[in-house]
Design a protein around this motif. Structure first.
Motif, mmCIF file in Angstrom:
data_model
loop_
_atom_site.group_PDB
_atom_site.id
_atom_site.type_symbol
_atom_site.label_atom_id
_atom_site.label_comp_id
_atom_site.label_asym_id
_atom_site.label_seq_id
_atom_site.Cartn_x
_atom_site.Cartn_y
_atom_site.Cartn_z
ATOM 1 N N PRO A 50 27.446 53.546 42.482
ATOM 2 C CA PRO A 50 28.804 53.753 43.002
ATOM 3 C C PRO A 50 29.883 52.971 42.245
ATOM 4 O O PRO A 50 31.062 53.324 42.314
ATOM 5 N N SER A 51 29.486 51.927 41.503
ATOM 6 C CA SER A 51 30.476 51.157 40.727
ATOM 7 C C SER A 51 31.154 52.027 39.674
ATOM 8 O O SER A 51 32.221 51.682 39.176
ATOM 9 N N TYR A 52 30.504 53.143 39.303
ATOM 10 C CA TYR A 52 31.062 54.005 38.256
ATOM 11 C C TYR A 52 31.984 55.091 38.793
ATOM 12 O O TYR A 52 32.466 55.917 38.015
ATOM 13 N N SER A 227 29.029 43.352 48.213
ATOM 14 C CA SER A 227 28.387 44.178 47.179
ATOM 15 C C SER A 227 29.227 44.400 45.926
ATOM 16 O O SER A 227 30.397 44.047 45.865
ATOM 17 N N ASN A 228 28.596 45.037 44.989
ATOM 18 C CA ASN A 228 29.234 45.628 43.799
ATOM 19 C C ASN A 228 30.090 46.820 44.247
ATOM 20 O O ASN A 228 30.019 47.216 45.413
ATOM 21 N N GLY A 229 30.808 47.409 43.323
ATOM 22 C CA GLY A 229 31.571 48.604 43.674
ATOM 23 C C GLY A 229 32.592 48.972 42.622
ATOM 24 O O GLY A 229 32.791 48.247 41.651
ATOM 25 N N PRO A 230 33.253 50.122 42.833
ATOM 26 C CA PRO A 230 34.185 50.620 41.812
ATOM 27 C C PRO A 230 35.601 50.065 41.957
ATOM 28 O O PRO A 230 35.960 49.490 42.983
ATOM 29 N N GLY A 231 36.404 50.298 40.928
ATOM 30 C CA GLY A 231 37.838 50.026 41.011
ATOM 31 C C GLY A 231 38.210 48.576 40.787
ATOM 32 O O GLY A 231 37.389 47.725 40.451
ATOM 33 N N ASP A 232 39.501 48.327 41.010
ATOM 34 C CA ASP A 232 40.090 46.995 40.829
ATOM 35 C C ASP A 232 39.821 46.165 42.091
ATOM 36 O O ASP A 232 40.041 46.668 43.201
ATOM 37 N N ILE A 256 27.850 40.079 44.435
ATOM 38 C CA ILE A 256 27.468 40.651 43.144
ATOM 39 C C ILE A 256 28.616 41.507 42.610
ATOM 40 O O ILE A 256 29.135 42.374 43.317
ATOM 41 N N CYS A 257 29.009 41.245 41.394
ATOM 42 C CA CYS A 257 29.972 42.031 40.618
ATOM 43 C C CYS A 257 31.328 42.182 41.311
ATOM 44 O O CYS A 257 32.110 41.256 41.304
ATOM 45 N N LEU A 258 31.612 43.339 41.961
ATOM 46 C CA LEU A 258 32.895 43.446 42.671
ATOM 47 C C LEU A 258 32.952 42.373 43.764
ATOM 48 O O LEU A 258 34.008 41.779 44.014
ATOM 49 N N GLY A 259 31.808 42.106 44.393
ATOM 50 C CA GLY A 259 31.722 41.072 45.422
ATOM 51 C C GLY A 259 32.041 39.692 44.852
ATOM 52 O O GLY A 259 32.702 38.874 45.504
ATOM 53 N N HIS A 260 31.590 39.443 43.643
ATOM 54 C CA HIS A 260 31.885 38.176 42.946
ATOM 55 C C HIS A 260 33.398 38.061 42.700
ATOM 56 O O HIS A 260 34.016 37.019 42.936
ATOM 57 N N GLN A 261 33.999 39.159 42.267
ATOM 58 C CA GLN A 261 35.449 39.161 41.995
ATOM 59 C C GLN A 261 36.237 38.937 43.284
ATOM 60 O O GLN A 261 37.230 38.196 43.304
ATOM 61 N N VAL A 262 35.763 39.560 44.378
ATOM 62 C CA VAL A 262 36.420 39.404 45.683
ATOM 63 C C VAL A 262 36.339 37.945 46.143
ATOM 64 O O VAL A 262 37.315 37.374 46.638
ATOM 65 N N GLN A 298 24.563 44.889 33.186
ATOM 66 C CA GLN A 298 25.975 44.689 33.517
ATOM 67 C C GLN A 298 26.728 46.008 33.609
ATOM 68 O O GLN A 298 26.372 46.980 32.947
ATOM 69 N N ASN A 299 27.773 45.976 34.404
ATOM 70 C CA ASN A 299 28.661 47.125 34.549
ATOM 71 C C ASN A 299 29.949 46.656 35.192
ATOM 72 O O ASN A 299 30.086 46.690 36.398
ATOM 73 N N HIS A 300 30.858 46.167 34.378
ATOM 74 C CA HIS A 300 32.161 45.801 34.953
ATOM 75 C C HIS A 300 33.266 45.915 33.917
ATOM 76 O O HIS A 300 33.031 45.758 32.719
ATOM 77 N N GLY A 301 34.481 46.202 34.427
ATOM 78 C CA GLY A 301 35.646 46.345 33.558
ATOM 79 C C GLY A 301 36.709 45.308 33.866
ATOM 80 O O GLY A 301 37.713 45.206 33.168
ATOM 81 N N PHE A 302 36.482 44.555 34.965
ATOM 82 C CA PHE A 302 37.376 43.463 35.334
ATOM 83 C C PHE A 302 36.578 42.164 35.254
ATOM 84 O O PHE A 302 35.345 42.190 35.249
ATOM 85 N N ALA A 303 37.283 41.054 35.175
ATOM 86 C CA ALA A 303 36.604 39.755 35.162
ATOM 87 C C ALA A 303 37.513 38.744 35.824
ATOM 88 O O ALA A 303 38.705 39.002 36.041
ATOM 89 N N TYR A 342 27.219 39.936 37.112
ATOM 90 C CA TYR A 342 26.266 40.934 36.591
ATOM 91 C C TYR A 342 25.324 41.416 37.705
ATOM 92 O O TYR A 342 25.577 41.163 38.886
ATOM 93 N N HIS A 343 24.251 42.118 37.307
ATOM 94 C CA HIS A 343 23.428 42.817 38.303
ATOM 95 C C HIS A 343 21.989 42.327 38.340
ATOM 96 O O HIS A 343 21.129 42.880 37.652
ATOM 97 N N PRO A 344 21.688 41.327 39.188
ATOM 98 C CA PRO A 344 20.314 40.827 39.275
ATOM 99 C C PRO A 344 19.340 41.891 39.804
ATOM 100 O O PRO A 344 18.141 41.786 39.580
#
Ligand SMILES: NC(=O)CC[C@H](N)C(=O)O
Length: 372
Positions: A50-52, A227-232, A256-262, A298-303, A342-344
């Motif tokens: 769904p991150s894509y 969780s991970n996920g799509p978008g900004d 994880i990923c989007l969750g990490h950014q949040v 990995q699968n992310h476009g934001f950091a 990233y995605h463990p």
């Protein structure tokens, strides 16, 4: 289908550049941000991640479809990428445990896919020029019409997409008699995360993107997951508020990923759109706590902003990406919160980072012992 009879198709980038290829058989037009994944295996997991959501996927593996599809190798119900661009599309597949053919699966989901593209040139181009929107189409005669349609596609920067892929209703995963209970916020969760938690003795209740802390707490969980996920990640104010509340109460939290950014945003650290994201299954990470290296999916476009993270005295950087030294993991000092970019759970990808799930379960167990 005969190679020679396939229709011409095109990829039009937002800067006007055009690449040509051939339709794999599903006619139509699709739009999104163009991105590439360098993984050599795992196409079905990638297409269902769904991150894509909202992205047009270019695969750098020269062969797509050759091992068919398997009903179990999905990360969500249905295809989540907006369209596929590849080099060679295999109309025949060969694999003992495949359940079917990739083209039939694409037809079922009406996914526009283009093959016979010079993907090496296309990937070099978007690598050099950065992430941008694109349109792919089998209607190649009306370029101006496609340009107009492309102009209306929203930019990924600032785009909230989690609500489009999140569950509508809460649901449960795992064994209800398990020792540990986890409340998970679904902002685009991959199934393999749930499998990894359940495998380690957790019973999980998964909540929609707009759930409140009270909702998640009503399950009486021993730990929380975002969780991970799509978008900004920036527009996800509800998730950020939720993270801030969990951290404030010092309850075990893993992201994880989007969750990490949040989680980072909830602590006042900003995020930014990368020139090109990280998408593949061989990204090198250094764990700064152990000094060990990990090869990761990995699968992310934001950091998250590195300077702000370093300057934040409540946060410790635990992992760095060895290609570009971006922040790949953090923990909140003196709290039970940690997260990775990233995605463990891999799927696809190597399992080097699975220890993070053990770490989360250990954190939960320790906190549980203290409370009881
Ligand atoms: N895999 C993810 O969770 C991706 C997070 C976010 N959508 C990004 O592109 O950075």
């Amino acid at each position: 289908m005969k190679y020679q009879t396939r229709k011409k198709a095109l990829i039009l980038l937002a800067d006007g550049t055009i690449f040509y290829g051939k339709s794999v058989g599903i006619e139509g037009t699709a739009t999104g941000e163009i991105c590439f994944n360098t993984g050599m295996t795992g196409y079905q997991e990638i297409f269902t991640d769904p991150s894509y959501f909202g992205q047009l996927m270019v695969t750098t593996n020269a062969h797509i479809g050759n091992y068919g599809v398997n009903d179990l190798e999905v990360e969500s119900e249905g295809i989540k990428i907006a369209g596929l661009i590849c080099r060679n599309f295999s109309f025949v597949h060969s694999r003992v445990d495949s359940d079917g053919n990739l083209l039939d699966w694409f037809k079922k989901h009406n996914l526009v896919a283009i093959s016979d593209v010079d993907t090496r040139a296309l990937v070099s181009y978007i690598r050099d020029n950065g992430a941008m929107n694109a349109i792919i189409s089998t209607n190649i005669d009306d370029i101006q019409g496609l340009k107009n349609q492309l102009a209306n596609v929203p930019s990924m920067q600032g785009l909230e997409l989690a609500s489009k892929v999140s569950t509508k209703e809460p649901y449960y995963f795992g064994d209800e008699n398990a020792d540990i209970k986890i409340s998970a916020l679904d902002i685009g969760i991959k199934k393999n995360i749930l499998r990894n938690l359940a495998k380690r003795g957790a019973y999980i209740k998964v909540f929609p993107y707009n759930a409140t802390f009270q909702d998640l707490a009503s399950f009486n969980p021993d730990g929380y997951f975002i969780s991970n996920g799509p978008g900004d990640p920036e527009p996800l104010v509800n998730a950020q508020k939720l993270a801030a509340e969990i951290i404030e109460k010092d309850l075990p939290l893993f992201g994880i990923c989007l969750g990490h950014q949040v989680i980072a945003l909830s602590q006042g650290i900003s995020t930014y759109k990368m020139h090109n994201g990280h998408r593949g299954i061989n990204h090198p990470i250094k764990n700064l706590l152990t000094g060990k290296g990990e090869i990761t999916s990995q699968n992310h476009g934001f950091a998250i902003n590195k300077e702000e993270t370093e300057a934040n005295e409540n946060i410790e950087i635990t992992h760095v990406h060895l290609n570009d030294h971006t922040v790949a993991g953090i923990r909140i000092k003196n709290k039970n919160t940690f997260s990775v970019q990233y995605h463990p759970e891999a799927s696809p990808g190597p399992h080097d980072a699975e220890y993070l799930f053990d770490q989360f379960i250990d954190t939960i167990k320790k906190t549980k012992e203290l409370v009881s």
